[in-house]
Scaffold this motif. Structure first.
Motif: not given
Length: 370
Positions: A70, A203-204, A206-207, A210-211, A215, A224
């Motif tokens: 991320a 922001e990090l 949220e990444k 998702v990962i 993804g 991703v």
């Protein structure tokens, strides 16, 4: 007398009724993935860490890996890590496609040496993964200065250090993100694998969310390459029962550590180096680790007399066969290599009895006084 390295049975008996009720509640509702228990634990651990976001994942190793991905770490990048730590710290770097670059340690604390980090920085360096080893936080001000100078992400591997503090700040406040392990032996342990990432960066966070779900956002739409790495709802239920007791358990660990230090200094001042604690640190004593000569002989002697011990870590990461292609050789990290030959951890858990500690120290004294 028999003294185990860790005994979780007494802890369970004290929590048994509440634990069974929590597990039955999960099974009755039949919501097993990313349910209310995970959400509650994420919120509580984030608050405990004085940050805004907690992201529950499958284990502590994945937590480091996902935090690195991320943060933009990938093939061609270098990430500085200590060589005196568990394999997962460097393994996560390699799994992210980057190259681990090893730094030496401060011989007093066993934590990564900021001066060694500075020497290891190149134009390929993207991040630092430091480890708060045995439950004491690393020198975060000095590490943050290096990171700021070179524009590096700072990932705190706090697998052993939930609840630890540095100059009044807790794990997670001083880096880009911090990662926890909830492996059963940890100070806050599940009944299987589990992990979490905490961060103040929305922001990090949220990444990372998702990962951990392949993804995917929205579901079945993949932008991703992610993983199946979610904290299990049953494990979160276990941890929610245990979490309110964490500070009490940490207090007890500190009491046990003080007892060990007093007994060892009285009986063996010239033969044992007891843990060094920086004045500004609040140590949580995941392990009580001493330095000794003839370490392996001592371990064998203690085993003969019913005392369990552990050696973390007998072979440094820079000399592990899997990293042979990186070209490190014996002598490259002298303080790390010395620690690998001298460090030994004694039994440590909140329910440890004083008579057990007295027996452990008595047997160590017998060995060196022979």
């Amino acid at each position: 007398m028999k003294v185990a390295m860790l005994d979780l049975t007494e802890q369970y008996q004290g929590l048994r009724d509440e634990m069974l009720k929590a597990l039955d509640d999960v099974m009755s509702k039949a919501h097993f993935i990313l349910g209310d228990n995970v959400k509650k634990l994420e919120s509580d651990v984030a608050k405990y860490s004085n940050v805004n976001h907690g992201i529950g994942v499958a284990n502590g190793s994945d937590a480091i890996h996902i935090a690195l991905q991320a943060s933009g770490v990938g093939p061609g990048d270098e990430v500085i890590v200590p060589a005196f730590t568990f394999f997962a710290t460097a393994g996560a770097v390699a799994r992210a496609g980057a190259t681990p670059v090893y730094a030496d340690i401060d011989p007093r604390t066993f934590n990564i040496d900021p001066a060694s980090i500075e020497k290891a920085v190149t134009d390929k360096t993207k991040a630092i993964v430091l480890v708060h080893l045995y439950g004491q936080m690393a020198d975060m001000d000095a590490i943050a200065a290096v990171a700021k100078k070179h524009n590096l992400a700072v990932i705190e591997d706090a697998a052993q250090a939930i609840g630890a503090k540095y100059k009044g700040k807790t794990v997670g406040e001083l880096g880009t993100a911090a990662t926890y392990s909830f492996f059963p032996t940890k100070n806050l342990g599940a009944y299987g694998d589990g992990g979490m990432i905490v961060t103040n960066d929305t922001e990090l966070a949220e990444k990372m969310r998702v990962i951990r779900v392949h993804g995917s956002k929205p579901k079945y739409h993949h932008h991703v390459l992610g993983y199946n790495s979610r904290l299990d709802e049953l494990q979160a239920a276990v941890l929610n029962v245990k979490f309110p007791h964490l500070d009490t358990w940490i207090k007890l660990r500190r009491e046990k550590a003080n007892t060990y230090t007093q007994l060892l200094n009285e009986a063996l001042k010239d033969n044992v180096v007891t843990p060094f604690i920086e004045e500004h640190n609040e140590h949580v004593f995941h392990q009580y680790t001493i330095r000794v000569q003839r370490r392996d002989e001592l371990q064998a002697f203690l085993k003969e007399h019913g005392v369990a011990t552990m050696i973390y870590y007998p072979k440094p990461l820079h000399l592990q066969p899997v990293f042979e292609e990186l070209g490190y050789k014996e002598g490259d990290l002298p303080e790390t290599e010395k620690a690998c030959a001298e460090a030994i951890s004694l039994p440590m858990y909140p329910e440890l009895k004083q008579e057990q500690q007295e027996y452990v120290v008595k047997k160590i004294a017998e060995f060196y006084n022979k």
